[in-house]
Scaffold this motif. Sequence first.
Motif, mmCIF file in Angstrom:
data_model
loop_
_atom_site.group_PDB
_atom_site.id
_atom_site.type_symbol
_atom_site.label_atom_id
_atom_site.label_comp_id
_atom_site.label_asym_id
_atom_site.label_seq_id
_atom_site.Cartn_x
_atom_site.Cartn_y
_atom_site.Cartn_z
ATOM 1 N N ALA A 17 41.961 26.018 42.733
ATOM 2 C CA ALA A 17 43.417 26.169 42.871
ATOM 3 C C ALA A 17 43.807 27.647 42.971
ATOM 4 N N SER A 18 45.011 27.870 43.476
ATOM 5 C CA SER A 18 45.562 29.223 43.454
ATOM 6 C C SER A 18 45.637 29.709 42.005
ATOM 7 N N ALA A 19 45.217 30.953 41.806
ATOM 8 C CA ALA A 19 45.235 31.598 40.483
ATOM 9 C C ALA A 19 44.323 30.907 39.466
ATOM 10 N N SER A 20 43.272 30.251 39.976
ATOM 11 C CA SER A 20 42.305 29.605 39.081
ATOM 12 C C SER A 20 41.253 30.590 38.574
ATOM 13 N N GLY A 21 41.151 31.751 39.223
ATOM 14 C CA GLY A 21 40.145 32.737 38.828
ATOM 15 C C GLY A 21 39.059 32.956 39.879
ATOM 16 N N LYS A 22 39.289 32.474 41.108
ATOM 17 C CA LYS A 22 38.304 32.636 42.190
ATOM 18 C C LYS A 22 38.016 34.092 42.487
ATOM 19 N N SER A 23 39.114 34.851 42.670
ATOM 20 C CA SER A 23 38.937 36.263 43.047
ATOM 21 C C SER A 23 38.269 37.012 41.907
ATOM 22 N N LEU A 24 38.635 36.653 40.670
ATOM 23 C CA LEU A 24 38.042 37.346 39.516
ATOM 24 C C LEU A 24 36.545 37.065 39.436
ATOM 25 N N ILE A 25 36.137 35.811 39.628
ATOM 26 C CA ILE A 25 34.693 35.500 39.600
ATOM 27 C C ILE A 25 33.986 36.252 40.730
ATOM 28 N N ALA A 26 34.550 36.180 41.935
ATOM 29 C CA ALA A 26 33.911 36.837 43.088
ATOM 30 C C ALA A 26 33.784 38.346 42.840
ATOM 31 N N ASN A 27 34.848 38.953 42.331
ATOM 32 C CA ASN A 27 34.816 40.407 42.140
ATOM 33 C C ASN A 27 33.932 40.818 40.962
ATOM 34 N N THR A 28 33.898 39.978 39.931
ATOM 35 C CA THR A 28 32.994 40.276 38.801
ATOM 36 C C THR A 28 31.537 40.204 39.276
ATOM 37 N N ARG A 111 30.314 45.382 57.023
ATOM 38 C CA ARG A 111 28.953 45.346 57.563
ATOM 39 C C ARG A 111 28.208 44.098 57.084
ATOM 40 N N PRO A 112 27.205 43.654 57.841
ATOM 41 C CA PRO A 112 26.416 42.493 57.402
ATOM 42 C C PRO A 112 25.768 42.764 56.032
ATOM 43 N N LYS A 113 25.673 41.738 55.215
ATOM 44 C CA LYS A 113 25.092 41.872 53.871
ATOM 45 C C LYS A 113 24.075 40.757 53.679
ATOM 46 N N ARG A 114 23.199 40.964 52.735
ATOM 47 C CA ARG A 114 22.241 39.898 52.391
ATOM 48 C C ARG A 114 22.992 38.689 51.806
ATOM 49 N N VAL A 115 23.969 38.968 50.913
ATOM 50 C CA VAL A 115 24.759 37.898 50.300
ATOM 51 C C VAL A 115 26.242 38.165 50.537
ATOM 52 N N ILE A 116 26.937 37.174 51.081
ATOM 53 C CA ILE A 116 28.387 37.294 51.255
ATOM 54 C C ILE A 116 29.057 36.210 50.410
ATOM 55 N N ILE A 117 29.978 36.663 49.540
ATOM 56 C CA ILE A 117 30.732 35.712 48.725
ATOM 57 C C ILE A 117 32.093 35.521 49.391
ATOM 58 N N LEU A 118 32.355 34.264 49.799
ATOM 59 C CA LEU A 118 33.668 33.926 50.375
ATOM 60 C C LEU A 118 34.499 33.329 49.257
ATOM 61 N N GLU A 119 35.757 33.725 49.134
ATOM 62 C CA GLU A 119 36.573 33.073 48.104
ATOM 63 C C GLU A 119 37.948 32.722 48.648
ATOM 64 N N GLY A 120 38.387 31.467 48.383
ATOM 65 C CA GLY A 120 39.698 31.059 48.876
ATOM 66 C C GLY A 120 39.983 29.587 48.612
ATOM 67 N N PHE A 138 33.297 25.344 42.735
ATOM 68 C CA PHE A 138 34.704 24.985 42.550
ATOM 69 C C PHE A 138 35.117 25.462 41.169
ATOM 70 N N VAL A 139 36.125 26.326 41.122
ATOM 71 C CA VAL A 139 36.609 26.857 39.842
ATOM 72 C C VAL A 139 37.681 25.895 39.340
ATOM 73 N N ASP A 140 37.369 25.225 38.235
ATOM 74 C CA ASP A 140 38.180 24.093 37.781
ATOM 75 C C ASP A 140 39.001 24.489 36.556
ATOM 76 N N THR A 141 40.096 25.169 36.824
ATOM 77 C CA THR A 141 40.967 25.666 35.756
ATOM 78 C C THR A 141 42.194 24.754 35.668
ATOM 79 N N PRO A 142 42.633 24.365 34.459
ATOM 80 C CA PRO A 142 43.809 23.491 34.367
ATOM 81 C C PRO A 142 45.019 24.085 35.101
ATOM 82 N N LEU A 143 45.788 23.199 35.769
ATOM 83 C CA LEU A 143 46.889 23.686 36.612
ATOM 84 C C LEU A 143 47.984 24.421 35.833
ATOM 85 N N ASP A 144 48.185 24.063 34.552
ATOM 86 C CA ASP A 144 49.216 24.787 33.787
ATOM 87 C C ASP A 144 48.805 26.240 33.568
ATOM 88 N N ILE A 145 47.509 26.450 33.365
ATOM 89 C CA ILE A 145 47.012 27.829 33.190
ATOM 90 C C ILE A 145 47.163 28.580 34.526
#
Length: 214
Positions: A17-28, A111-120, A138-145
Motif C-alpha cells: 500500500a501507499s506509505a506502507s514502508g516500501k521506499s524505506l525498505i528499498a532505501n535501507t 547505469r546498469p547494476k547487478r541488482v536493481i530494486i524496483l519499488e511501487g 509485498f510490504v503488509d502494513t495495516p492500512l490505518d498505520i
Amino acid sequence: MAETAQQQCIIIGITGASASGKSLIANTLYHELRAQVGDHNIGVIPEDCYYKDQSNVPMEERIKVNYDHPGSMDHELLLQHLKTLKSGKNIQLPQYDYAEHTRKSESVVFRPKRVIILEGILLLTDKRLREQMDFSIFVDTPLDICLMRRIRRDVNERGRTLDSVIAQYNKTVRPMYLQFIEPTKQYADIIVPRGGKNRVAIDILKAKISQFCE
Ligand code: C5P
Ligand code: MG
C-alpha cells in the motif's frame, strides 16, 4: 561459461500500500548493501518516476487524475527501461514532482547494476513487469498505520493539505488498494509485515541480495 548481460541483472520488486514502508525498505537495503557490495552493484528505481508525463495537461485536470489506478503509470516506458538496463545500457530515469503532478523536465542517468530494486504500489499488477522480476516482496502494513504515515508525509513533503489527503484517500487510495494492489499479494514471494522498520526482514533480504553480488 561467461554470464551474458541479460543474466547479470537481478530485478527485485517491492510493493504494498501507499506509505506502507516500501521506499524505506528499498532505501535501507540500498544504503546498507552499497557499503558492502559497491555502488555499481545495486540501485533503486521508484515506480513513481514512471507516472505518466502530464506537462501538457492543465493543472485543474491533473488534480482530478486517479494516481492509484494502473492506467496512471507509464509501465511501457518502465518495461523498456528494464530491458535496456538488462542489455547493459544506461537509461534516463524520469524524475517526478508530486506538487506539480507531473514529470520534471530533467531526468538522471541510471547505469546498469547487478541488482536493481524496483519499488511501487502497482508493480505487480502488470504481468510484463512481474515477468522481469527475479523475486518480489509485498510490504503488509495495516492500512490505518499507512494512512497516518501518508497524512504526515503528504502534508510535510508533497505539498498537500490535510483535507485533500483525506478526500483523496477515500476517493481513490483506499478503493484502488482493495481493487488492484491487495490482490497482487498472491504474486509476491515474500510478505513482510509491519513495514520499513522490520529489522529481521531487512537482514534476511540483505543476506539474500548480497549473494547475487559475490
Ligand atoms: O510513495 P507512495 O507509494 O505512497 O506513492 C504512491 C502514491 O502517490 C499513490 O497512492 C498516489 O495516490 C500518490 N500520488 C499523488 N499525486 C500524484 C502522484 C501520486 O498523490 N501526482
Ligand atoms: Mg514511496
